[in-house]
Write a protein that holds these residues in place. Structure first.
Motif, PDB file in Angstrom:
ATOM      1  N   GLU A 135       0.855  -1.195   0.000  1.00 34.61           N
ATOM      2  CA  GLU A 135       0.000   0.000   0.000  1.00 34.61           C
ATOM      3  C   GLU A 135       0.883   1.233   0.000  1.00 34.61           C
ATOM      4  OE1 GLU A 135      -2.996   0.341   2.965  1.00 34.61           O
ATOM      5  OE2 GLU A 135      -4.327  -1.019   1.862  1.00 34.61           O
ATOM      6  N   SER A 194       0.701   5.443   0.062  1.00 31.97           N
ATOM      7  CA  SER A 194      -0.142   6.626   0.254  1.00 31.97           C
ATOM      8  C   SER A 194       0.590   7.852  -0.282  1.00 31.97           C
ATOM      9  CB  SER A 194      -0.447   6.833   1.744  1.00 31.97           C
ATOM     10  OG  SER A 194      -1.150   5.713   2.224  1.00 31.97           O
ATOM     11  N   ARG A 210      -4.461   9.872  -1.547  1.00 32.73           N
ATOM     12  CA  ARG A 210      -4.846   8.629  -2.237  1.00 32.73           C
ATOM     13  C   ARG A 210      -3.998   7.489  -1.707  1.00 32.73           C
ATOM     14  NH1 ARG A 210      -7.932  10.258  -6.945  1.00 32.73           N
ATOM     15  NH2 ARG A 210      -8.419   8.044  -7.044  1.00 32.73           N
ATOM     16  N   THR A 211      -4.604   6.304  -1.659  1.00 31.12           N
ATOM     17  CA  THR A 211      -3.850   5.106  -1.303  1.00 31.12           C
ATOM     18  C   THR A 211      -4.027   4.106  -2.433  1.00 31.12           C
ATOM     19  OG1 THR A 211      -4.193   5.490   1.037  1.00 31.12           O
ATOM     20  CG2 THR A 211      -3.575   3.267   0.398  1.00 31.12           C
ATOM     21  N   ARG A 260      -2.684   0.200  -4.175  1.00 31.88           N
ATOM     22  CA  ARG A 260      -1.954  -1.056  -3.987  1.00 31.88           C
ATOM     23  C   ARG A 260      -1.173  -1.317  -5.269  1.00 31.88           C
ATOM     24  NH1 ARG A 260      -2.353  -4.258   0.061  1.00 31.88           N
ATOM     25  NH2 ARG A 260      -1.448  -6.014  -1.074  1.00 31.88           N
ATOM     26  N   GLN A 306       5.837   7.402  -2.145  1.00 31.53           N
ATOM     27  CA  GLN A 306       5.207   7.267  -0.821  1.00 31.53           C
ATOM     28  C   GLN A 306       5.314   8.599  -0.072  1.00 31.53           C
ATOM     29  OE1 GLN A 306       3.665   4.752   1.019  1.00 31.53           O
ATOM     30  NE2 GLN A 306       3.569   6.175   2.753  1.00 31.53           N
TER      31      GLN A 306
END
Lengths: 755, 163
Positions: free
Chosen positions: B10, B12, B20-21, B23, B75
């Protein structure tokens, strides 16, 4: 003429707001439910028979859709001129990167490994890589003699001129392949439905070329093939013929999988596998009087077409007709041919043969000038075509063209004389040598000779239920301004605001065939048909009594809405009819080659650094006569953009070939001009009008590609005093040319046998 | 281009002002995450090797080629794409001058070019022509020959000064 003119003004680009906000949807921005991704397995050798295809280990092949030539329902060729190019190789390959089979999978990341895992065994056949090897015919790779097409132009009696000549000047000039390098790579999505047939959406120039190719490939009627152009991120000719291949591939995968399939080429695949500008070799032999007047000459022109015929005859035709430049030739013989080699087929690229033959002509003019001891200015002035004289196809120039006056203006705008003198002085010392170069040239607009008559293009203009006007053409926008200029023409003709005009998305299910978007024909030929169809719309309303002859835009809208409410769809069509006075003899290549020529004089200023041998273009003046400027911002943009591509053609863009395959298929090592490389490009227009074009327009899209390379190389010769006759001209090429020139010079001091 | 394996994680980040996050595999390209997962297709792929600048975005204020940025590197970052420029007066001025001066032709390089120009004008609000030429040299345009882009950027800068 109405007060609220829009033709001649810089109306904003019709689709411009979507482009500057990122909302414009290109093919890779579009997804469909259940869509698969496709990839192409290609030949890794230049020529041979396919012995065996093995699907290697480590891949779950059950997850892949596989298409081979055996899956093609109709004819296995890409229909164009000769139909010699297969859609998928069947038993034999004729060039590196030739498509052999197709794969599709739901995960685009699974494809590269699978493509790698398909191994193909070949019985290699001897390839042919150069024009010279193809001419030797020791290996026949196409037809009876490796020759796709020949042309012969003869005017006057060339054999009689040599005795009268004070000088006979010879030269040989070559140009390299050039990649179109649109920033959006080729891409297509296809869907198949047993009821509706095949639909493709993609980045392309010519929806009806793709339509024709898919009909033959799928053996389906025209109503069962639909081709839709999506926003197209540059083309320059590079999306004229190859999209038919890509559409065919996506559609075959879609038919077999019964799911939509998207194929997007990555940059490397796009560069190595798709078309480029034809490499060329041109030989001149010219008889010249001591005052510089050309008495006659022979031109031998050869282009390398690659492995299949595709568009090579048409490229050759344009190269041939432009080979004599904007000069008066009392006698000339042009022998031209396109030959086969074991390279991917070369194809359409802005200029379409003319940049090649005009590079030779304009370099040769400087060579003649040196031989006769006249300046590059005077040699051109003495030989320029004038009103009433004839071109090499014996087409009479009827317009009051004044090339000498254009030359004067270009020299003045570039401070040519003053700079020539200053550079001559400054070049005596220092490590940077500067020079000035000229190119004068012409470019025929529209299809050659009888081409437009055969095309018989149709344009539609529709009045909508909302009282707006939609232009219906298969002519595509890929940056040049089609949408904007055709909207301006409709707006001007109907006296409606520009914003009332819409351009229908090019969709063969909706728009008539207005011909391919090529050959600098859209504003001139299609534009004129738009005006004519728009007048038809207006006449229908006035004839029906719902609209007065003199009316306001609001009255037009009201009448239009009422007409649609009463009668349904409201469309007016116009079809091209060739003017009766245009005569063209296709057999002897004689007559009215083009309904209009654009004319130009370009001047380049260069500096050569003798430490690095790198060349910078420091100033560039582009002066041209283009009939009428319909949209100054767009017209200027066409010229500047073409000049920048011409700078790349001359100085940067070199395809490194090995065994028929491009080795430098990356933007990292195939170098195009950046913002730091372009000089001030100063554009000047002259406008004489043109009775054959919409509101006096002539085609301009290709013109600016023709002149920069010879102007720049002439300037380099002016700076260094060493002739350079091949492009691209990279620093190492300049180094080599200077080294061999100085060797020739020292050899000259020691006659043979002395050393 | 290809996924380099590993496990999805994940990540972010802030995109156009919104947290927003996503995968993704750590080495997935920021370009693909923006286009395919977040539907921000205004960012374009031209070459996939950081040469053409069509995929330019702003990351923590720096101009980056999103085809060269592994998403893991984003990130916690603040990413701005062409879709996120609506409230930026400088960007809006550039969009207007690009229309007026012919800075966009086919449009495929335009989002990246506008982001590069926004970045340039933030660093140099009153750029010289040479500043503009150098500042945009990482963004290739095949259509325009750049001159009208220079004019558009210079005009936007003038309007910024007047404001």
């Amino acid at each position: 003429m109405k007060d609220d003119r829009i033709v001649g003004l810089s109306a904003p680009r019709k689709e411009g707001r979507d482009k500057v906000t990122g909302r414009a949807r290109y093919i890779d921005d579009i997804s469909m439910p259940g869509m698969l991704y496709g990839a192409t397995v290609r030949s890794r050798i230049p020529r041979g028979k396919i012995k065996k295809i093995t699907f290697g280990p480590g891949i779950n092949w059950n997850d892949f859709v596989v298409v081979t030539a055996q899956d093609i329902p109709g004819k296995n060729h890409i229909a164009l001129i000769e139909n010699d190019q297969p859609c998928l190789a069947d038993g034999v390959v004729n060039h590196p990167e030739e498509p052999i089979l197709l794969l599709a999978h739901p995960d685009r990341h699974a494809l590269p490994k699978a493509v790698e895992a398909v191994s193909i065994e070949y019985d290699a056949l001897p390839p042919v890589f150069t024009i010279e090897a193809s001419e030797r015919q020791s290996e026949i790779i196409w037809g009876a003699d490796n020759t796709f097409k020949t042309f012969l132009i003869q005017k006057g009696n060339v054999d009689e001129v040599w005795n009268k000549a004070d000088y006979i000047v010879e030269g040989e000039y070559t140009t390299g392949a050039q990649e179109q390098l649109y920033i959006e790579t080729n891409g297509m999505i296809a869907a198949f439905d047993s009821e509706r047939g095949v639909t493709v959406w993609g980045s392309l120039q010519c929806p009806y070329y793709v339509h024709k190719a898919l009909m033959a490939l799928f053996n389906l009627p025209e109503t069962k093939i639909r081709v839709v152009q999506t926003e197209t991120g540059g083309a320059f000719g590079g999306k004229e013929e190859y999209p038919s291949m890509l559409a065919a591939h996506a559609a075959l995968l879609a038919m077999k999988s019964r799911r939509p399939v998207k194929i997007i080429y990555d940059r490397a695949e796009d560069m190595v596998a798709t078309t480029k500008r034809h490499p060329s070799r041109t030989r001149h032999r010219t008889a010249v009087r001591k005052d510089g007047k050309i008495l006659g000459g022979e031109i031998d022109l050869t282009i390398d077409g690659g492995a299949y015929l595709t568009l090579s005859p048409v490229v050759l035709s344009r190269a041939t007709i432009h080979a004599g430049g904007p000069y008066e030739w009392p006698a000339i013989r042009v022998r031209a041919k396109a030959v086969a080699t074991s390279a991917p087929p070369h194809g359409a690229f802005r200029g379409f043969g003319a940049p090649q033959s005009l590079f030779a002509m304009e370099r040769h003019m400087d060579r003649i000038a040196r031989a006769v001891r006249l300046s590059p200015v005077e040699i051109r002035r003495v030989n320029f075509l004038k009103q009433g004289q004839t071109t090499i196809t014996e087409q009479t120039i009827n317009e009051p063209i004044d090339l000498g006056g254009m030359l004067d203006r270009a020299l003045e705008n570039s401070s040519y004389r003053e700079k020539k003198q200053r550079f001559a002085r400054e070049n005596e010392s220092g490590n940077t040598k500067k020079g000035m170069g000229i190119a004068a040239f012409l470019h025929g607009a529209g299809f050659t000779g009888s081409g437009e008559r055969y095309l018989r293009s149709v344009v539609g203009v529709e009045g909508t239920a909302e009282g707006r006007v939609r232009v219906l053409v298969s002519s595509t926008e890929f940056g040049q301004g089609t949408n904007t200029v055709l909207s301006q023409i409709a707006s001007e003709t109907l006296g409606l605001p520009y914003d009332d005009i819409e351009i229908a998305q090019p969709d063969t299910g909706d728009v008539p065939n207005s011909g391919p978007t090529v050959a600098s024909r859209t504003a001139m030929v299609v534009g004129k048909l738009v005006a004519s169809a728009a007048r038809g719309l207006e006449q229908t309303l006035t004839a029906s009594g719902t609209l007065a002859a003199n009316h306001t835009p609001e009255e037009f809208r009201t009448a239009c809405r009422a007409y649609v409410a009463a009668h349904g769809q409201f469309r007016s069509l116009a079809r091209y009819d060739q003017p009766a006075n245009i005569f063209w003899d296709d057999k002897n290549y004689r007559g009215e080659a083009y309904s209009a020529f654009a004319w130009a004089v370009y001047v380049a200023e260069v500096a050569v650094d003798l430490t690095t041998y790198s060349v910078t273009v420091d100033d560039f003046v582009a002066l041209q006569e283009i009939g009428r400027v319909l949209n100054p911002v767009l017209a200027r943009g066409q010229i500047i953009g073409g000049v920048a591509q011409g700078i790349g053609f001359a100085l940067y863009e070199k395809v490194e070939w090995r065994d028929g395959r491009m080795q430098n298929g990356q933007m990292t090592n195939y170098i195009m001009p950046t913002s730091a490389d372009v000089p001030p490009i100063r554009v000047f227009f002259e406008e004489l009008g043109n009775t054959h074009g919409a509101y006096g327009a002539k085609g301009i899209g290709e013109l600016p590609m023709d002149g920069p390379a010879p102007a720049i190389v002439n300037a380099i010769e002016d700076a260094l005093g060493v002739p350079m006759d091949s492009i691209p001209l990279l620093p190492e090429d300049i180094f080599d040319a200077m080294a061999s020139a100085s060797k020739r010079e020292s050899d000259a001091h020691f006659p043979a046998g002395v050393r | 281009m290809t996924k380099t394996g590993g496990v999805q994680c994940e990540i972010s980040l802030t995109v156009n002002g919104e947290p927003r996050t996503v995968r993704a595999y750590p080495m997935d390209r920021l370009l693909d995450v923006l286009r395919q997962q977040l539907g921000l297709t205004g960012t374009k792929e031209g070459c996939g090797e950081g040469e053409c600048g069509a995929c330019s975005v702003l990351m923590d204020g720096a101009l980056v080629d999103s085809c060269l940025v592994p998403v893991l590197q984003a990130q916690g970052a603040d990413v701005v794409t062409i879709e996120g420029l609506g409230g930026d007066a400088r960007a809006c001025a550039l969009q207007e001058t690009f229309l007026e001066y012919g800075g966009a032709q086919c449009g495929i390089c335009t989002p990246g070019m506008i982001l590069a120009a926004v970045h340039l004008l933030r660093e140099k609000p009153e750029p010289t022509t040479d500043d503009i030429r150098q500042g945009l040299a990482g963004n290739l345009c095949r259509c325009t020959g750049y001159v009208q882009i220079f004019e558009a950027v210079a005009a936007a800068a003038r309007r910024g000064v007047a404001r």
